[in-house]
Design a protein around this motif. Structure first.
Motif, PDB file in Angstrom:
ATOM      1  N   THR A  44       0.835  -1.195   0.000  1.00  0.00           N
ATOM      2  CA  THR A  44       0.000   0.000   0.000  1.00  0.00           C
ATOM      3  C   THR A  44       0.873   1.250   0.000  1.00  0.00           C
ATOM      4  OG1 THR A  44      -0.151   0.196   2.411  1.00  0.00           O
ATOM      5  CG2 THR A  44      -1.759  -1.226   1.320  1.00  0.00           C
ATOM      6  N   ARG A  57      -9.844  -5.017   7.480  1.00  0.00           N
ATOM      7  CA  ARG A  57      -9.005  -4.446   8.540  1.00  0.00           C
ATOM      8  C   ARG A  57      -8.822  -5.437   9.692  1.00  0.00           C
ATOM      9  NH1 ARG A  57      -5.499  -1.802   7.849  1.00  0.00           N
ATOM     10  NH2 ARG A  57      -5.569  -0.653   9.816  1.00  0.00           N
ATOM     11  N   ASN A 102      -4.063   6.665   4.765  1.00  0.00           N
ATOM     12  CA  ASN A 102      -3.346   5.405   4.954  1.00  0.00           C
ATOM     13  C   ASN A 102      -1.903   5.666   5.367  1.00  0.00           C
ATOM     14  OD1 ASN A 102      -2.987   2.517   4.798  1.00  0.00           O
ATOM     15  ND2 ASN A 102      -1.812   2.873   2.933  1.00  0.00           N
ATOM     16  N   VAL A 109      -5.276   3.177   9.009  1.00  0.00           N
ATOM     17  CA  VAL A 109      -6.018   4.097   8.160  1.00  0.00           C
ATOM     18  C   VAL A 109      -6.718   5.053   9.116  1.00  0.00           C
ATOM     19  CG1 VAL A 109      -7.828   4.390   6.443  1.00  0.00           C
ATOM     20  CG2 VAL A 109      -6.355   2.355   6.373  1.00  0.00           C
TER      21      VAL A 109
END
Length: 358
Positions: A44, A57, A102, A109
């Protein structure tokens, strides 16, 4: 607890620590490599994102927490509701622009709202929407996390956005500081509203998540007795101790009394508030944070430890410095050491033998 085999020993140790009955002992979390975090960081990018699927998550947190099962340290593995860390509060009272950021290095997040109240008097017309879409989103994430963690790891409390923090969230920092001078009576009414919002948010947390062995999981403190909160006096880091005393103490003590106390944190620019923070009623722990372009807190530990009285404190301490200080027995006691950069589990468990014998 599947992901913490020695959790009962840890809870006994932490109970003594937070009840201020461990003045001659030290405590430690050993941060070993976490493959789930490495994978998240590699896959990410930092930046704005959409609200993530809570099921994705909790799957991340499951993998993240699993590495601690055989660690003999004083940690309690838990997931953090970073998505609710700030933006939830503004969204519940009418904010339209809620943004999620993020952070691959943490696996978080986080959330925040843009200031949306142009005039202080407008806050009187705001209401807490307990049945609206943001309340339902919050409730769903709590339920998904509680179900996903059950029996394996805990769910951490998350930060309050109370008092001055709430005013900053709604008005922006500059306007909030000016409001203290220009309309103090209206500010007090805003603080009362903030107290109601925060009380609702965290009562709901405990209703859904519940307690672990009579206490609250914490991503920082690990575990605290009772329904314990995570408070913040961040806006006063840019103010004098006198201003913090005038505007910061009452909101913290009021909500601490409504629950079972809690913790506060101080950033690198907030150490001048230490003496005042130590006298907060209901305080369990002071957490010191490290920030870029500032000396790490462990280099100031002797001074800070003298100034805190008998209040337990928490700070990060790099492994390469912690190990020799532990061997030399130069570490101040009544401190929780968050030891970073520990190379592996075997090294961590060897260190913990010395920590427990300290």
């Amino acid at each position: 607890m599947l992901y913490k085999r020695n959790h009962r020993e840890v809870l006994e140790r932490l109970s003594a620590f937070y009840d201020r009955g461990a003045q001659d002992r030290i405590f430690a979390k050993m941060n070993v490599p976490v493959p789930a975090l490495d994978a998240y960081s590699a896959s990410t990018k930092a930046g704005l994102v959409d609200y993530p699927d809570p099921r994705e998550r909790i799957a991340f947190w499951d993998a993240y927490c699993s590495v601690g099962a055989d660690l003999a340290d004083d940690s309690i593995p838990c997931a953090y509701l970073s998505e609710c860390d700030q933006g939830l509060y503004g969204a519940l009272v009418g904010a339209k622009d809620v943004r999620y950021l993020n952070d691959p290095s943490w696996g978080w997040v986080s959330s925040m709202t843009l200031p949306f109240v142009g005039d202080l008097s407008e806050i009187a017309s705001l209401t807490l929407d307990e049945d609206g879409p943001w309340a339902r989103r919050y409730d769903e994430q709590l339920r998904v996390f509680a179900k996903g963690a059950a029996g394996r790891f805990g769910i951490s409390h998350f930060t309050l956005i109370n008092g001055m923090n709430f005013l900053v969230e709604l008005r922006g920092a500059t306007n909030a500081y000016l409001d203290l001078v220009d309309d103090p009576e209206e500010v007090r009414r805003v603080f009362d509203f903030a107290d109601r919002v925060n009380t609702w948010v965290h009562r709901r947390f405990f209703e859904v998540v519940g307690l672990l062995e009579g206490g609250t999981c914490s991503n920082l403190a690990q575990w605290l007795p009772g329904r314990s909160l995570g408070e913040s006096i961040d806006p006063f880091h840019l103010a004098s101790p006198a201003l913090c005393e005038e505007w910061g103490r009452e909101p913290v003590e009021r909500i601490f009394a409504r629950f079972d106390g809690g913790i506060v944190h101080l950033h690198s620019n907030g150490h001048h508030l230490l003496e005042g923070a130590t006298t907060l009623k209901g305080l369990r722990l002071i957490v010191f944070g490290d920030e870029p372009f500032n000396p790490p807190v462990y280099l100031k530990l002797d001074e800070l430890a003298r100034r805190r009285g008998d209040v337990p404190i928490w700070l990060a301490y790099p492994f390469d410095a912690f190990a020799p200080a532990l061997e030399a027995k130069t570490l101040p006691r009544n401190v929780f050491y968050n030891v970073t950069g520990v190379p592996d589990r075997a090294t961590a468990n060897d260190l913990m033998e010395a920590v427990k014998a300290y």
